[in-house]
Design an enzyme around this catalytic site. Structure first.
Site, PDB file in Angstrom:
ATOM      1  N   ALA A  31       0.830  -1.218   0.000  1.00 37.74           N
ATOM      2  CA  ALA A  31       0.000   0.000   0.000  1.00 37.74           C
ATOM      3  C   ALA A  31       0.863   1.266   0.000  1.00 37.74           C
ATOM      4  O   ALA A  31       0.365   2.357  -0.242  1.00 37.74           O
ATOM      5  CB  ALA A  31      -0.921   0.003   1.221  1.00 37.74           C
ATOM      6  N   ARG A  44     -22.906  -6.275  18.383  1.00 37.70           N
ATOM      7  CA  ARG A  44     -22.587  -7.262  19.428  1.00 37.70           C
ATOM      8  C   ARG A  44     -21.350  -6.822  20.208  1.00 37.70           C
ATOM      9  O   ARG A  44     -20.534  -6.057  19.694  1.00 37.70           O
ATOM     10  CB  ARG A  44     -22.310  -8.625  18.781  1.00 37.70           C
ATOM     11  CG  ARG A  44     -23.542  -9.243  18.136  1.00 37.70           C
ATOM     12  CD  ARG A  44     -23.166 -10.452  17.321  1.00 37.70           C
ATOM     13  NE  ARG A  44     -22.264 -10.118  16.230  1.00 37.70           N
ATOM     14  CZ  ARG A  44     -21.606 -10.995  15.493  1.00 37.70           C
ATOM     15  NH1 ARG A  44     -21.737 -12.286  15.739  1.00 37.70           N
ATOM     16  NH2 ARG A  44     -20.806 -10.616  14.515  1.00 37.70           N
ATOM     17  N   GLY A 129     -15.367 -15.015  -4.193  1.00 38.46           N
ATOM     18  CA  GLY A 129     -14.624 -14.949  -2.924  1.00 38.46           C
ATOM     19  C   GLY A 129     -13.193 -14.495  -3.144  1.00 38.46           C
ATOM     20  O   GLY A 129     -12.940 -13.367  -3.568  1.00 38.46           O
ATOM     21  N   ILE A 131     -11.083 -15.591  -5.377  1.00 33.45           N
ATOM     22  CA  ILE A 131     -10.555 -15.747  -6.744  1.00 33.45           C
ATOM     23  C   ILE A 131     -10.465 -14.377  -7.406  1.00 33.45           C
ATOM     24  O   ILE A 131     -11.450 -13.646  -7.439  1.00 33.45           O
ATOM     25  CB  ILE A 131     -11.487 -16.629  -7.615  1.00 33.45           C
ATOM     26  CG1 ILE A 131     -11.793 -17.953  -6.932  1.00 33.45           C
ATOM     27  CG2 ILE A 131     -10.909 -16.829  -9.002  1.00 33.45           C
ATOM     28  CD1 ILE A 131     -12.867 -18.759  -7.659  1.00 33.45           C
ATOM     29  N   GLY A 182     -22.011 -26.968   7.701  1.00 34.55           N
ATOM     30  CA  GLY A 182     -21.872 -25.516   7.810  1.00 34.55           C
ATOM     31  C   GLY A 182     -21.662 -24.810   6.481  1.00 34.55           C
ATOM     32  O   GLY A 182     -21.385 -23.615   6.442  1.00 34.55           O
ATOM     33  N   ASP A 196     -28.043 -16.272  -5.565  1.00 38.94           N
ATOM     34  CA  ASP A 196     -26.660 -15.857  -5.316  1.00 38.94           C
ATOM     35  C   ASP A 196     -25.848 -15.903  -6.627  1.00 38.94           C
ATOM     36  O   ASP A 196     -25.136 -14.946  -6.956  1.00 38.94           O
ATOM     37  CB  ASP A 196     -26.049 -16.785  -4.251  1.00 38.94           C
ATOM     38  CG  ASP A 196     -24.603 -16.433  -3.948  1.00 38.94           C
ATOM     39  OD1 ASP A 196     -24.376 -15.422  -3.265  1.00 38.94           O
ATOM     40  OD2 ASP A 196     -23.709 -17.162  -4.411  1.00 38.94           O
ATOM     41  N   LYS A 200     -24.069 -12.783  -8.933  1.00 32.92           N
ATOM     42  CA  LYS A 200     -22.666 -12.803  -9.362  1.00 32.92           C
ATOM     43  C   LYS A 200     -22.546 -12.691 -10.886  1.00 32.92           C
ATOM     44  O   LYS A 200     -21.658 -11.987 -11.378  1.00 32.92           O
ATOM     45  CB  LYS A 200     -21.994 -14.065  -8.831  1.00 32.92           C
ATOM     46  CG  LYS A 200     -21.837 -14.007  -7.295  1.00 32.92           C
ATOM     47  CD  LYS A 200     -21.471 -15.349  -6.719  1.00 32.92           C
ATOM     48  CE  LYS A 200     -21.240 -15.288  -5.224  1.00 32.92           C
ATOM     49  NZ  LYS A 200     -21.187 -16.614  -4.597  1.00 32.92           N
TER      50      LYS A 200
END
Ligand code: HSE
Length: 405
Positions: A31, A44, A129, A131, A182, A196, A200
């Site tokens: 950066a 939370r 994600g 990629i 999961g 979804d 995309k």
């Protein structure tokens, strides 16, 4: 040093903080300066977190903090996330996101707003994600006219279909297994109904073809109607069944859709199994390029969010040319006009199939033992096949075959 805020400390938010810390030295080098997480918006409490001093409970604390110039929106959903994104951009802060729903529905507006305020809106993590696929389209292959994009864009459904193929299970059992492991959410609707993947392919198509393609312009079918019998028939014909998002240029328009496809076992994409994603892009100079990797998950997604943060830091006073123009009906073509070979499972007899479809290839082996038959047609458009099916050959399953066009 650049001060950064993270909106949301869920899976992706906490992963982003983790990557920024774990790879801090390299990130500072890339950066050109230190990147510091100053605030994390989260309702939370995390009293034991090493970052507990960074948590804030109101968005205004970030909006009004002039030290913060880059914000990662990883809340998900649209309502709050859209409001916060607009307000950050108006406050002169660049925004990076993994939120595909918001980019697919509001990308054009947000990119325009970013431009008006001299900041960047970046969304590498919203498709595939970890990629790299957004930047390759916008930069590495940007000298091409892109003719087609197709890909396995949803890890949950790819896991379910891979399990059905491998173990011969029915959809409901494979879904339960995905939930237990999961991979699938308690409410898996957005994945299994194809929404979804639709979001995309909207993002990839808008980027590749230059005008916003909206989810309502993309006919979408999910995987709930695929049976173990379809998997067996497909295998007999030499194919695997995968859920694909696909878009194809037709003149100045784009035909985009989502649905199950049969893919030849000779095609690399048929070997993209489990929760992995794969995307093929066809350019008129480069030919076919394929991107493969983890399309979801904490650190892979955070890898892309953190890279966007680096890019936003580097381009604090310059605009990244990653985006697209306004959408509209005039840019969307009907995918039903696209021709392909088709897979049909039906309970009418072979003679009738031959009479209506002429030369077809039947899935052999299953004929004597099952009450249904399956076959592969020659090339025809979606409109023609629909007409034949509505009139003569009721289809229990009807999927396009990739590659035979
Ligand atoms: N539910 C998505 C998937 C998460 O299964 O691919 C990543 O976008």
């Amino acid at each position: 040093m650049t001060e950064v805020a993270i909106l949301g400390y869920g899976v992706v938010g906490s992963g982003t903080v983790e990557v920024l810390e774990k790879n801090a030295a390299r990130i500072s080098k890339n950066a050109g300066q230190r990147v510091n997480v100053k605030s994390i918006l989260e309702i939370r409490d995390f009293p034991d977190s090493p970052h507990k001093d960074k948590f804030v409970k109101t968005f205004e604390e970030i909006e009004n903090d002039d030290d913060i110039s880059v914000v990662a929106e990883v809340i998900g959903g649209v309502d709050l996330a859209l409001d916060y994104t607009r307000r950050c951009l108006k406050a002169g802060k660049s925004v990076v996101t993994s939120n595909k729903e918001i980019v697919a529905k509001h990308g054009y507006e947000l990119l325009k707003l970013a431009g008006e305020n001299g900041v960047n809106y970046l969304f590498e993590a919203s498709v595939g994600g970890g990629i790299p696929v957004v930047r390759p389209i916008a930069q590495c292959i940007s000298a091409n006219r892109i003719n087609e994009i197709y890909g396995i864009l949803n890890g949950t459904t790819n896991y379910i279909l891979s399990e059905m193929t491998k173990k011969g299970t029915e959809f409901e059992d494979a879904l339960k297994d995905a939930q237990q492991k999961g991979y699938a959410e308690a409410d898996p609707t957005a994945d299994i109904e194809g929404h979804d993947a639709c979001r995309k392919i909207c993002i990839l198509s808008s980027l590749a073809f230059g005008h916003h393609i909206y989810p309502e312009q993309v006919p979408t079918r999910g995987i709930t109607a695929i049976t173990a019998e379809d998997m067996n028939f497909a295998a007999e014909l030499g194919y695997k069944i995968k859920l694909l998002g696909r878009s194809r240029a037709i003149g100045d328009k784009v035909a985009a859709y989502v649905g199950p496809h049969l893919i030849s076992q000779d095609n690399l994409l048929s070997h993209v199994d489990g929760v992995m994603n794969g995307v093929v892009i066809r350019g008129n100079a480069v030919g076919d390029v394929m991107f493969y990797g983890a399309g979801a998950g904490k650190l892979p997604t955070a890898s892309a969010v953190a890279a966007d943060i680096i890019d936003a830091v580097k381009h604090r006073y310059a605009r990244k040319l990653i985006g697209w123009g306004e959408g509209g009906e005039e840019y969307a073509a009907d995918p039903m006009q696209l021709e392909s070979a088709w897979y049909i499972r039906t309970n009418v007899d072979r003679e009738k199939v031959r009479r209506e479809f002429g030369d077809v290839i039947f899935a052999e082996g299953a004929f004597d033992t099952k009450s249904t038959i399956a076959f592969k047609t020659g090339y025809m458009s979606g409109n023609i096949i629909k007409d034949l099916i509505d009139r003569e050959i009721p289809a229990l399953s009807l999927f396009r075959i990739l590659g035979d066009y």
